[in-house]
Design a protein around this motif. Structure first.
Motif, short mmCIF file in Angstrom:
data_model
loop_
_atom_site.label_atom_id
_atom_site.label_comp_id
_atom_site.label_asym_id
_atom_site.label_seq_id
_atom_site.Cartn_x
_atom_site.Cartn_y
_atom_site.Cartn_z
N UNK A 145 21.06 30.64 21.27
CA UNK A 145 20.32 29.88 22.21
C UNK A 145 20.87 28.33 22.34
N UNK A 146 21.50 27.96 21.46
CA UNK A 146 22.18 26.74 21.61
C UNK A 146 23.45 26.87 20.62
N UNK A 147 24.10 25.80 20.49
CA UNK A 147 25.20 25.91 19.48
C UNK A 147 24.89 25.92 18.01
N UNK A 148 23.83 25.64 17.83
CA UNK A 148 23.39 25.84 16.21
C UNK A 148 22.36 26.66 15.79
N UNK A 149 22.12 27.55 17.03
CA UNK A 149 21.14 28.72 16.62
C UNK A 149 21.67 29.82 16.19
N UNK A 150 21.16 30.73 15.57
CA UNK A 150 21.74 32.14 14.92
C UNK A 150 21.43 33.27 16.17
N UNK A 151 22.32 34.00 16.12
CA UNK A 151 22.29 35.24 17.05
C UNK A 151 21.43 36.35 16.46
N UNK A 152 21.11 37.22 17.31
CA UNK A 152 20.51 38.44 16.89
C UNK A 152 21.52 39.23 15.96
N UNK A 153 22.68 39.31 16.35
CA UNK A 153 23.72 39.93 15.55
C UNK A 153 23.85 39.33 14.09
N UNK A 154 23.90 38.12 14.00
CA UNK A 154 23.96 37.23 12.93
C UNK A 154 22.82 37.45 11.79
N UNK A 183 20.56 42.35 6.44
CA UNK A 183 21.06 43.50 5.73
C UNK A 183 22.03 43.47 4.74
N UNK A 184 22.77 42.20 4.84
CA UNK A 184 23.70 41.98 3.57
C UNK A 184 22.91 41.57 2.57
N UNK A 185 21.85 40.72 2.67
CA UNK A 185 21.16 40.15 1.40
C UNK A 185 20.21 41.49 0.78
N UNK A 186 19.89 42.35 1.72
CA UNK A 186 19.16 43.53 1.03
C UNK A 186 20.31 44.36 0.45
N UNK A 187 21.34 44.56 0.98
CA UNK A 187 22.56 45.20 0.35
C UNK A 187 22.85 44.64 -0.87
N UNK A 188 22.88 43.50 -0.89
CA UNK A 188 23.44 42.83 -2.19
C UNK A 188 22.53 42.82 -3.24
N UNK A 193 31.00 38.15 1.97
CA UNK A 193 29.80 37.02 2.34
C UNK A 193 28.33 37.97 2.85
N UNK A 194 27.70 37.16 2.57
CA UNK A 194 26.10 37.52 2.98
C UNK A 194 25.55 36.67 4.10
N UNK A 195 26.11 35.67 4.51
CA UNK A 195 25.33 34.62 5.26
C UNK A 195 24.98 33.30 4.64
N UNK A 255 28.51 31.19 11.62
CA UNK A 255 27.40 31.97 12.21
C UNK A 255 27.99 32.95 13.51
N UNK A 256 28.82 31.79 14.36
CA UNK A 256 29.29 32.12 15.71
C UNK A 256 30.48 33.36 15.37
N UNK A 257 31.14 33.35 14.23
CA UNK A 257 32.09 34.39 14.01
C UNK A 257 31.64 35.71 13.77
N UNK A 258 30.15 35.96 13.50
CA UNK A 258 29.59 37.05 13.28
C UNK A 258 29.16 37.87 14.62
N UNK A 259 30.19 38.58 15.23
CA UNK A 259 29.82 39.23 16.54
C UNK A 259 29.99 40.71 16.35
N UNK A 260 29.16 41.36 17.14
CA UNK A 260 29.23 42.68 16.81
C UNK A 260 29.65 43.59 18.08
N UNK A 261 30.06 44.66 18.37
CA UNK A 261 30.59 45.41 19.43
C UNK A 261 29.44 46.03 19.96
N UNK A 262 28.48 46.64 19.22
CA UNK A 262 27.35 47.41 19.73
C UNK A 262 26.08 47.23 18.92
#
Length: 169
Positions: A34-43, A49-54, A83-85, A93-100
């Motif tokens: 939503x802006x440069x400091x916001x988290x995406x749905x993907x992130x 999921x990473x935290x739950x998995x860990x 990394x879990x985030x 955060x911006x580097x966590x991008x998903x293809x689908x």
């Protein structure tokens, strides 16, 4: 309902919230901020999921699904493999991008299955086991699982908010 049933129900509700936030979205929506400091749905969904998995893998004494099912390679993220985030910068955060959505939900559902299998056999005595002595008081398994559920639901709600905001653009 016993403890295991309540935990199963709670984790099932997390799964419903995650799917509601992600189903039907394409890469543009999943990766949008939503802006440069916001988290995406993907992130947000990757992180919860990473935290739950860990945390669940640690408590269960099993390898994380991220590694055992090679999700780390499938995501191809430019981050440390473990990394879990936690503590991510805006750039990370911006580097966590998903293809689908399928990739994101595939990993989430794999972790959910592992979690459900772990919690289904727990009883009150098992929930009293200390799993983290780094805190005062030490963290029990029950407290750790409730913490994961609370964190997951917050992030799933944030992802739903982002989805709604993107739909109104």
């Amino acid at each position: 309902m016993n403890s295991a049933g309540m935990l199963t129900e709670a984790f099932d509700r997390v799964q419903e919230a995650v799917h509601a936030a992600v189903d039907g979205l394409g890469p543009d929506e999943l990766n949008a901020r939503l802006d440069d400091g916001a988290n995406s749905i993907a992130w947000l969904v990757w992180h919860l999921t990473r935290v739950q998995d860990d945390h669940v893998s640690d408590a269960a004494g099993t390898e994380q699904v991220w590694f055992s099912q090679d999700w780390a390679s499938r995501f191809e993220l430019p981050l440390e493999k473990g990394s879990t985030g936690y503590g991510h910068s805006s750039e990370e955060v911006a580097s966590v991008r998903v293809s689908s959505a399928d990739l994101l939900l595939g990993y989430y559902d794999a972790v959910h299955r592992r979690t459900a299998g772990f919690v289904e056999g727990l009883d009150g005595r098992a929930l009293e086991r200390i799993v983290d002595e780094a805190w005062s008081p030490p963290v029990t398994l029950g407290v750790r699982l409730i913490s994961v559920i609370a964190d997951d639901l917050q992030h799933a709600g944030q992802a739903a908010f982002v989805r709604g905001a993107l739909a109104r653009r």
